[in-house]
Design a protein around this motif. Sequence first.
Motif, PDB file in Angstrom:
ATOM      1  N   UNK A  12    -142.820   8.868 -12.420  1.00  0.00           N
ATOM      2  CA  UNK A  12    -143.025  10.034 -10.974  1.00  0.00           C
ATOM      3  C   UNK A  12    -143.360  10.835 -11.621  1.00  0.00           C
ATOM      4  N   UNK A  13    -143.395  11.808 -12.834  1.00  0.00           N
ATOM      5  CA  UNK A  13    -143.103  13.061 -13.764  1.00  0.00           C
ATOM      6  C   UNK A  13    -144.449  13.391 -13.978  1.00  0.00           C
ATOM      7  N   UNK A  14    -144.784  12.272 -14.535  1.00  0.00           N
ATOM      8  CA  UNK A  14    -146.271  11.669 -15.743  1.00  0.00           C
ATOM      9  C   UNK A  14    -146.218  12.410 -16.527  1.00  0.00           C
ATOM     10  N   UNK A  15    -144.436  12.719 -17.492  1.00  0.00           N
ATOM     11  CA  UNK A  15    -144.535  13.641 -18.373  1.00  0.00           C
ATOM     12  C   UNK A  15    -144.341  12.311 -19.754  1.00  0.00           C
ATOM     13  N   UNK A  16    -144.605  13.629 -20.884  1.00  0.00           N
ATOM     14  CA  UNK A  16    -145.885  12.448 -22.027  1.00  0.00           C
ATOM     15  C   UNK A  16    -144.220  11.374 -22.579  1.00  0.00           C
ATOM     16  N   UNK A  17    -144.619  10.965 -22.991  1.00  0.00           N
ATOM     17  CA  UNK A  17    -143.036   9.557 -23.662  1.00  0.00           C
ATOM     18  C   UNK A  17    -142.556  10.980 -24.871  1.00  0.00           C
ATOM     19  N   UNK A  18    -142.914  11.131 -25.799  1.00  0.00           N
ATOM     20  CA  UNK A  18    -142.546  12.087 -26.314  1.00  0.00           C
ATOM     21  C   UNK A  18    -141.220  13.115 -25.803  1.00  0.00           C
ATOM     22  N   UNK A  19    -141.727  13.718 -25.202  1.00  0.00           N
ATOM     23  CA  UNK A  19    -141.220  14.676 -23.946  1.00  0.00           C
ATOM     24  C   UNK A  19    -139.592  13.761 -22.921  1.00  0.00           C
ATOM     25  N   UNK A  20    -140.229  13.229 -22.724  1.00  0.00           N
ATOM     26  CA  UNK A  20    -138.898  11.987 -21.975  1.00  0.00           C
ATOM     27  C   UNK A  20    -138.280  11.768 -23.121  1.00  0.00           C
ATOM     28  N   UNK A  21    -138.406  11.488 -23.824  1.00  0.00           N
ATOM     29  CA  UNK A  21    -137.180  10.378 -25.613  1.00  0.00           C
ATOM     30  C   UNK A  21    -136.272  11.676 -25.565  1.00  0.00           C
ATOM     31  N   UNK A  22    -137.448  12.847 -25.829  1.00  0.00           N
ATOM     32  CA  UNK A  22    -136.857  14.217 -26.656  1.00  0.00           C
ATOM     33  C   UNK A  22    -135.620  14.927 -25.338  1.00  0.00           C
ATOM     34  N   UNK A  59    -131.036  20.434 -13.684  1.00  0.00           N
ATOM     35  CA  UNK A  59    -130.058  20.755 -13.048  1.00  0.00           C
ATOM     36  C   UNK A  59    -129.800  19.821 -12.090  1.00  0.00           C
ATOM     37  N   UNK A  60    -128.900  19.404 -11.800  1.00  0.00           N
ATOM     38  CA  UNK A  60    -128.994  18.876 -10.459  1.00  0.00           C
ATOM     39  C   UNK A  60    -128.810  19.923  -9.068  1.00  0.00           C
ATOM     40  N   UNK A  61    -128.051  20.657  -9.437  1.00  0.00           N
ATOM     41  CA  UNK A  61    -128.334  21.608  -8.057  1.00  0.00           C
ATOM     42  C   UNK A  61    -130.376  21.587  -7.924  1.00  0.00           C
ATOM     43  N   UNK A  62    -130.454  22.247  -8.208  1.00  0.00           N
ATOM     44  CA  UNK A  62    -132.190  22.927  -7.889  1.00  0.00           C
ATOM     45  C   UNK A  62    -132.588  21.409  -7.969  1.00  0.00           C
ATOM     46  N   UNK A 108    -137.732  14.208  -8.320  1.00  0.00           N
ATOM     47  CA  UNK A 108    -137.631  13.207  -6.525  1.00  0.00           C
ATOM     48  C   UNK A 108    -136.017  12.440  -7.023  1.00  0.00           C
ATOM     49  N   UNK A 109    -136.304  12.040  -5.525  1.00  0.00           N
ATOM     50  CA  UNK A 109    -134.905  11.661  -5.294  1.00  0.00           C
ATOM     51  C   UNK A 109    -134.542  10.608  -5.208  1.00  0.00           C
ATOM     52  N   UNK A 110    -135.900   9.745  -6.074  1.00  0.00           N
ATOM     53  CA  UNK A 110    -135.948   8.173  -7.157  1.00  0.00           C
ATOM     54  C   UNK A 110    -135.441   8.582  -8.028  1.00  0.00           C
ATOM     55  N   UNK A 111    -136.020   9.658  -8.516  1.00  0.00           N
ATOM     56  CA  UNK A 111    -136.071   9.768 -10.150  1.00  0.00           C
ATOM     57  C   UNK A 111    -134.440  10.256 -10.478  1.00  0.00           C
ATOM     58  N   UNK A 112    -133.952  10.942  -9.799  1.00  0.00           N
ATOM     59  CA  UNK A 112    -132.708  11.495  -9.687  1.00  0.00           C
ATOM     60  C   UNK A 112    -131.100  10.387  -9.285  1.00  0.00           C
ATOM     61  N   UNK A 113    -131.686   9.295  -9.242  1.00  0.00           N
ATOM     62  CA  UNK A 113    -130.499   8.311  -8.686  1.00  0.00           C
ATOM     63  C   UNK A 113    -130.785   7.719  -9.296  1.00  0.00           C
ATOM     64  N   UNK A 114    -131.949   7.106 -10.498  1.00  0.00           N
ATOM     65  CA  UNK A 114    -132.114   6.318 -12.049  1.00  0.00           C
ATOM     66  C   UNK A 114    -131.476   6.526 -12.831  1.00  0.00           C
ATOM     67  N   UNK A 115    -131.701   8.177 -13.016  1.00  0.00           N
ATOM     68  CA  UNK A 115    -130.430   8.863 -13.536  1.00  0.00           C
ATOM     69  C   UNK A 115    -129.180   8.800 -13.789  1.00  0.00           C
ATOM     70  N   UNK A 116    -129.042   9.119 -12.960  1.00  0.00           N
ATOM     71  CA  UNK A 116    -127.411   9.195 -12.307  1.00  0.00           C
ATOM     72  C   UNK A 116    -126.545   8.136 -12.301  1.00  0.00           C
TER      73      UNK A 116
END
Length: 332
Positions: free
Chosen positions: A255-265, A272-275, A294-302
């Motif tokens: 959902x973000x398209x981030x590079x794997x190296x950025x996700x890993x780090x 920022x959970x508020x924003x 996105x909510x789906x991403x935030x929920x998965x991380x939480x």
Amino acid sequence: MDLRILEENKERIIKEFSEELNNGDARHIRYEINWILSKADNNSWVTLEDAYRERISTKPYSNITKSNKKYYFRCICKKLYPGPVFMPRVYSHCEDPDDMLKTSKGYGELNHGYRDLLDTYVFLAKKAGKKWDTIFIHCSLTAKFLRHLQDKGANSLEEAAEACVMSFFYADSQYEQQLRSYSYKEKLAVVFKTCMTVDEYTTGCRHVLNMIPAFGYVRKNVEYLTASEAEAIRDSIDSEQLSRRDRAIMMILLYTGMRSCDVASIKLRDIDWKSETISIVQKKTAEPLVLAMMPAVGNAVFEYLCDSGVESPSGYLFCEAGNGRNHIPAKR
């Protein structure tokens, strides 16, 4: 064709290419070497040129792809056989850009004033240490522009009207249908800025540079996944086969398209959970990036955080198993 030389020197050649070229070119050259060696026991080639011709006949490649493959084969040939020239370029018989330029069609169609301008650029560019093929490309593109001015009645740079210059870059009078790329415009600017240092051409070059449109570089976004492909990936993420950690990683990637190296780090403080944002400094470009979570991403991380109870001394969101100091590797 006996490919034992290539087979024996494969690893050395690939290593040298990885040091000399960018990762993309080195990877493609490795592919071509593997393809050549796959035909080692069944080919009728006499030279690598024969191998190249068979290679481009296997699929309906575009002209750009064929040109790229020719470059890769030429690189391989130079490593294996330093003497012979693989499919020499059209102007390879010319020893310097001055001679090469004067044998080109575009140069010959220009008036003496425009030819002198290009000759001046060649002299200054050679003096500055530019590569001969770069000089030739700049001159070829500029010759096309100057021929356009000449055909419109402007036999010198000072005589060029704005409409005349703009008609080279746009197909319509409203300046909406762009004909030339940002790269083309920048190469023209290099020539005129270089020649502007010579008193004879200062006024004319400045006159033209002021009229060249200032359109910027546009990156083309390519939609890599179709809706059905994205849905299939989402279904696999929602399956019970993935751990909560892996599910969180996959949701961020999807959902973000981030590079794997950025996700890993990613660090806990980056979220920022508020924003509902993720703020990082990209590994590849060193540029800061703020992405909506996105909510789906935030929920998965939480869910992952609640399930794992992460306590990382280093602050990383995704740590290696049994080690809270290092983040997970970007590649597996």
